[in-house]
Design an enzyme around this catalytic site. Structure first.
Site, PDB file in Angstrom:
ATOM      1  N   CYS A  23       0.821  -1.217   0.000  1.00 50.29           N
ATOM      2  CA  CYS A  23       0.000   0.000   0.000  1.00 50.29           C
ATOM      3  C   CYS A  23       0.852   1.262   0.000  1.00 50.29           C
ATOM      4  CB  CYS A  23      -0.915  -0.023   1.214  1.00 50.29           C
ATOM      5  SG  CYS A  23      -1.996   1.396   1.281  1.00 50.29           S
ATOM      6  N   CYS A  28      -1.698   1.862  -2.851  1.00 54.20           N
ATOM      7  CA  CYS A  28      -2.644   2.967  -2.591  1.00 54.20           C
ATOM      8  C   CYS A  28      -2.011   4.342  -2.630  1.00 54.20           C
ATOM      9  CB  CYS A  28      -3.284   2.833  -1.214  1.00 54.20           C
ATOM     10  SG  CYS A  28      -3.328   1.194  -0.512  1.00 54.20           S
ATOM     11  N   LYS A  31      -0.383   5.475  -5.956  1.00 49.60           N
ATOM     12  CA  LYS A  31      -1.511   5.458  -6.895  1.00 49.60           C
ATOM     13  C   LYS A  31      -2.410   6.676  -6.717  1.00 49.60           C
ATOM     14  CE  LYS A  31      -5.389   4.072  -5.775  1.00 49.60           C
ATOM     15  NZ  LYS A  31      -5.982   2.743  -5.776  1.00 49.60           N
ATOM     16  N   TYR A 164      -9.041  -3.367 -11.147  1.00 49.46           N
ATOM     17  CA  TYR A 164      -9.028  -1.955 -10.777  1.00 49.46           C
ATOM     18  C   TYR A 164      -7.623  -1.377 -10.898  1.00 49.46           C
ATOM     19  CZ  TYR A 164      -7.190  -2.503  -5.966  1.00 49.46           C
ATOM     20  OH  TYR A 164      -6.400  -2.748  -4.875  1.00 49.46           O
ATOM     21  N   GLU A 168      -7.073   1.895 -13.096  1.00 42.08           N
ATOM     22  CA  GLU A 168      -6.580   3.092 -12.414  1.00 42.08           C
ATOM     23  C   GLU A 168      -5.289   3.592 -13.047  1.00 42.08           C
ATOM     24  OE1 GLU A 168      -8.383   2.588  -7.917  1.00 42.08           O
ATOM     25  OE2 GLU A 168      -6.328   1.961  -8.263  1.00 42.08           O
ATOM     26  N   HIS A 436     -27.004  20.863  -0.133  1.00 43.07           N
ATOM     27  CA  HIS A 436     -27.102  21.428  -1.473  1.00 43.07           C
ATOM     28  C   HIS A 436     -26.079  22.525  -1.646  1.00 43.07           C
ATOM     29  CE1 HIS A 436     -29.037  22.077  -5.249  1.00 43.07           C
ATOM     30  NE2 HIS A 436     -29.213  23.351  -4.996  1.00 43.07           N
ATOM     31  N   GLU A 441     -25.833  14.583  -2.527  1.00 44.57           N
ATOM     32  CA  GLU A 441     -27.265  14.744  -2.251  1.00 44.57           C
ATOM     33  C   GLU A 441     -28.109  13.901  -3.199  1.00 44.57           C
ATOM     34  OE1 GLU A 441     -29.135  18.602  -3.077  1.00 44.57           O
ATOM     35  OE2 GLU A 441     -27.434  19.073  -4.375  1.00 44.57           O
TER      36      GLU A 441
HETATM   37  C1  LIG Z   1      -1.425  -0.660  -7.473  1.00 43.89           C
HETATM   38  C2  LIG Z   1      -2.208  -0.982  -6.225  1.00 43.89           C
HETATM   39  C3  LIG Z   1      -3.087  -0.042  -5.721  1.00 43.89           C
HETATM   40  C4  LIG Z   1      -3.802  -0.311  -4.570  1.00 43.89           C
HETATM   41  N1  LIG Z   1      -4.658   0.637  -4.118  1.00 43.89           N
HETATM   42  C5  LIG Z   1      -5.351   0.408  -2.990  1.00 43.89           C
HETATM   43  C6  LIG Z   1      -6.204   1.409  -2.456  1.00 43.89           C
HETATM   44  O1  LIG Z   1      -6.358   2.481  -3.030  1.00 43.89           O
HETATM   45  N2  LIG Z   1      -6.844   1.153  -1.306  1.00 43.89           N
HETATM   46  C7  LIG Z   1      -6.698  -0.036  -0.643  1.00 43.89           C
HETATM   47  O2  LIG Z   1      -7.295  -0.211   0.415  1.00 43.89           O
HETATM   48  N3  LIG Z   1      -5.905  -1.005  -1.122  1.00 43.89           N
HETATM   49  C8  LIG Z   1      -5.226  -0.808  -2.278  1.00 43.89           C
HETATM   50  N4  LIG Z   1      -4.392  -1.787  -2.747  1.00 43.89           N
HETATM   51  C9  LIG Z   1      -4.332  -3.076  -2.035  1.00 43.89           C
HETATM   52  C10 LIG Z   1      -3.428  -2.965  -0.802  1.00 43.89           C
HETATM   53  O3  LIG Z   1      -2.150  -2.526  -1.204  1.00 43.89           O
HETATM   54  C11 LIG Z   1      -3.351  -4.316  -0.102  1.00 43.89           C
HETATM   55  O4  LIG Z   1      -4.647  -4.759   0.212  1.00 43.89           O
HETATM   56  C12 LIG Z   1      -2.556  -4.242   1.189  1.00 43.89           C
HETATM   57  O5  LIG Z   1      -1.261  -3.763   0.960  1.00 43.89           O
HETATM   58  C13 LIG Z   1      -2.527  -5.618   1.842  1.00 43.89           C
HETATM   59  O6  LIG Z   1      -1.670  -5.632   2.951  1.00 43.89           O
HETATM   60  P1  LIG Z   1      -0.919  -6.958   3.386  1.00 43.89           P
HETATM   61  O7  LIG Z   1      -0.291  -6.634   4.691  1.00 43.89           O
HETATM   62  O8  LIG Z   1      -1.816  -8.133   3.286  1.00 43.89           O
HETATM   63  O9  LIG Z   1       0.201  -7.191   2.270  1.00 43.89           O
HETATM   64  P2  LIG Z   1       1.357  -6.230   1.715  1.00 43.89           P
HETATM   65  O10 LIG Z   1       1.049  -4.818   1.899  1.00 43.89           O
HETATM   66  O11 LIG Z   1       1.633  -6.711   0.333  1.00 43.89           O
HETATM   67  O12 LIG Z   1       2.589  -6.527   2.660  1.00 43.89           O
HETATM   68  C14 LIG Z   1       3.277  -7.733   2.621  1.00 43.89           C
HETATM   69  C15 LIG Z   1       4.696  -7.471   3.064  1.00 43.89           C
HETATM   70  O13 LIG Z   1       5.317  -8.713   3.380  1.00 43.89           O
HETATM   71  C16 LIG Z   1       6.609  -8.717   2.802  1.00 43.89           C
HETATM   72  N5  LIG Z   1       6.951 -10.144   2.622  1.00 43.89           N
HETATM   73  C17 LIG Z   1       6.420 -11.033   1.750  1.00 43.89           C
HETATM   74  N6  LIG Z   1       6.966 -12.249   1.925  1.00 43.89           N
HETATM   75  C18 LIG Z   1       7.856 -12.126   2.939  1.00 43.89           C
HETATM   76  C19 LIG Z   1       8.738 -13.034   3.603  1.00 43.89           C
HETATM   77  N7  LIG Z   1       8.772 -14.335   3.285  1.00 43.89           N
HETATM   78  N8  LIG Z   1       9.518 -12.556   4.611  1.00 43.89           N
HETATM   79  C20 LIG Z   1       9.468 -11.250   4.957  1.00 43.89           C
HETATM   80  N9  LIG Z   1       8.646 -10.354   4.388  1.00 43.89           N
HETATM   81  C21 LIG Z   1       7.856 -10.787   3.380  1.00 43.89           C
HETATM   82  C22 LIG Z   1       6.471  -7.940   1.531  1.00 43.89           C
HETATM   83  O14 LIG Z   1       7.727  -7.452   1.106  1.00 43.89           O
HETATM   84  C23 LIG Z   1       5.552  -6.821   1.992  1.00 43.89           C
HETATM   85  O15 LIG Z   1       6.288  -5.772   2.560  1.00 43.89           O
HETATM   86  C24 LIG Z   1      -3.646  -1.547  -3.896  1.00 43.89           C
HETATM   87  C25 LIG Z   1      -2.762  -2.504  -4.408  1.00 43.89           C
HETATM   88  C26 LIG Z   1      -2.050  -2.232  -5.557  1.00 43.89           C
HETATM   89  C27 LIG Z   1      -1.100  -3.256  -6.085  1.00 43.89           C
END
Ligand SMILES: Cc1cc2nc3c(=O)[nH]c(=O)nc-3n(C[C@H](O)[C@H](O)[C@H](O)COP(=O)(O)OP(=O)(O)OC[C@H]3O[C@@H](n4cnc5c(N)ncnc54)[C@H](O)[C@@H]3O)c2cc1C
Ligand SMILES: *[C@@H]1O[C@H](CO)[C@@H](O)[C@H](O)[C@H]1NC(C)=O
Length: 449
Positions: A23, A28, A31, A164, A168, A436, A441
């Site tokens: 994110c 997010c 973006k 999306y 986007e 308004h 609205e």
């Molecule tokens: C282009 C784009 C735009 C988005 N826009 C929005 C938005 O506007 N609003 C919204 O709510 N959501 C948005 N999202 C979705 C949002 O980014 C995710 O839902 C959110 O980041 C999920 O969080 P998470 O903790 O599950 O995973 P992530 O944020 O992906 O975090 C996972 C982390 O774990 C680390 N990792 C993975 N494997 C390992 C390992 N084995 N050891 C150590 N570290 C590891 C990764 O490096 C990463 O830092 C967007 C996604 C994308 C791709």
């Protein structure tokens, strides 16, 4: 945060060392900032109609934008690091992998290994962009992970996909004045309300984005060196097998994301995955089939992939594990917004899902087209903006789906999401007095048909 460009650890990816995950670093945040750049561009042209004397020729500086965006991203990432320190949380910038039920092996970017034991574990490894698996894709295409820090303007761009993320990125790139084509295999915005999705498609087409429908790429080749250089894309129609060719400076793949659950040693501890999707099934306590191993965020099976969902689930899980509380995460009526850059805000069920859940005869759909006041003077988008609500007739006309396409739909939808959480019915909506003149609205005055 130091984006890794090279590390001997093959499991590290470019933003591995950046706290905040997808994110903050490649989702997010960058973006939405690029979305804002596109919205401002449109405001510049509108502003002439409001009396501003803006020179005919305005141009956009990609480098300046990416640097500003990256600066903000870095400051957020840095703040996360500081808050972890303030809270005495040990942060290891390393790749984690289960070796047994109570041990994780951490391999850092220099391949140094350390072992860590714990009573409980939470897996939140998120997802990574998927590649097509066709000649040239990994070498020549970029994904959303690369776009927000791309060292040069992408130029003429082909976006492959209709998620999306695809729409986007296509939307803000076109908003920055680039020539953008979107290649779609089947439908736009799968899982979202399809009427709204099609209206978004129409809006994007009207804004100069070219859609190639029912076509899939089969080969990518470099035909000109340089940054960005030039690529030739060969594609096939899924209808009649006919071949297509196009030349682009950049090909952005946004065909979906795969859960990072395959190289983290889950097989060593017996955590079950959905074999097909790689996602982790959990119970209502975010517990996997192995009781002391929990999972949250994008890797969960059947949950919405959104940052606030992951945060809420994590927060409540921590309180249940260590705070003596027992509240579980409610994954219903989660609001979300798609920015193309016209905003589509949604909360609750799509019309398709509402019909599936309650039966066509038991739902009532109210809808309304509207022309935002701020669009009248620039005389644009007369038939673009649209709102609809879906009511469950068998449950007091409770609103089970809320959809709005229009400026600032995200800001609008957040408030209505609270109302839906409180069980808003159609009568309550009708009894609310509007503000308004604002776009929202349209949702409360009785202009529904
Ligand atoms: C282009 C784009 C735009 C988005 N826009 C929005 C938005 O506007 N609003 C919204 O709510 N959501 C948005 N999202 C979705 C949002 O980014 C995710 O839902 C959110 O980041 C999920 O969080 P998470 O903790 O599950 O995973 P992530 O944020 O992906 O975090 C996972 C982390 O774990 C680390 N990792 C993975 N494997 C390992 C390992 N084995 N050891 C150590 N570290 C590891 C990764 O490096 C990463 O830092 C967007 C996604 C994308 C791709
Ligand atoms: C962090 O540790 C320091 C030193 O042990 C202690 O003084 C401080 O209160 C701790 N902070 C938190 C938030 O636990």
């Amino acid at each position: 945060c130091f984006p890794l460009t090279s590390s001997p650890n093959p499991l590290f990816h470019r933003f591995s060392s950046c706290l905040g995950g997808t994110c903050v670093n490649v989702g997010c945040i960058p973006k939405k900032l690029m979305h804002q750049a596109a919205v401002l561009g449109e405001a510049i042209s509108d502003s002439r109609k409001f009396g501003w004397d803006v020179q005919e020729q305005v141009s956009h500086d990609w480098d300046l934008l990416t640097q500003a965006v990256q600066n903000h991203v870095r400051s957020l990432s840095f703040n996360y690091r500081r808050s972890l320190m303030d809270k005495n949380v040990t942060y290891l910038n390393a790749y984690g992998m289960f070796v047994d039920e109570n041990t994780v092996k951490a391999t850092d970017k220099n391949m140094k290994e350390t072992y860590h034991t714990a009573a409980d574990f939470i897996i939140a490894t998120g997802e990574r962009p998927r590649y097509l698996g066709i000649p040239g894709d990994k070498e020549l295409c970029i994904t959303s992970d690369d776009l927000f820090s791309l060292p040069q303007s992408p130029g003429r761009t082909l976006v492959v996909g209709a998620s999306y993320v695809a729409l986007e990125c296509a939307g803000f790139l076109a908003g920055l004045g680039l020539d953008v084509t979107v290649m779609v295999r089947s439908i736009l915005l799968r899982g979202f309300d399809q009427q709204m999705a099609n209206k978004i498609g129409e809006y994007m087409e009207e804004h100069g984005i070219c859609f190639l429908r029912e076509i899939v790429p089969t080969k990518i080749e470099r035909i000109e060196e340089g940054t960005p250089g030039k690529l030739r894309v060969t594609a096939t129609s899924v209808k009649d097998g006919e071949n297509h060719e196009g030349e682009y400076n950049t090909v952005l793949l946004a065909i979906g994301r795969d859960a990072c659950t395959h190289s983290i040693g889950l097989e060593n501890v017996g955590v079950k995955l959905n074999e097909k999707t790689g996602k982790v099934p959990v119970n209502e306590k975010e517990q996997t089939n192995v009781p002391h191993i929990y999972a949250i965020g994008d890797i969960l099976e059947g949950k919405l992939e959104l940052t606030p969902v992951a945060i809420q689930a994590g927060r409540l899980l921590a309180r249940r594990l260590y705070g003596g509380q027992n509240t579980e995460c409610d994954y219903n009526n989660v609001p979300t917004t798609v920015f193309t850059p016209l905003e589509y805000g949604a909360c609750g069920r799509s019309e398709e899902k509402a019909i599936e859940a309650f039966g066509e005869e038991n739902i009532e759909v109210y809808h309304s087209s509207f022309w935002p006041l701020e669009w009248t003077v620039p005389n644009k988008g007369k038939d673009t903006c649209y709102a609809k609500i879906i009511c469950n007739k068998q449950d007091n006309d409770r609103i089970v789906g809320f959809h709005i396409l229009g400026p600032n739909a995200g800001e609008i939808t957040q408030g209505f999401a609270v109302a839906m959480k409180c069980g808003m019915t159609k009568v309550q909506l009708d009894n609310t007095i509007g503000i308004h003149p604002v776009c929202a609205e349209v949702c409360i005055q009785c202009s529904w048909v």
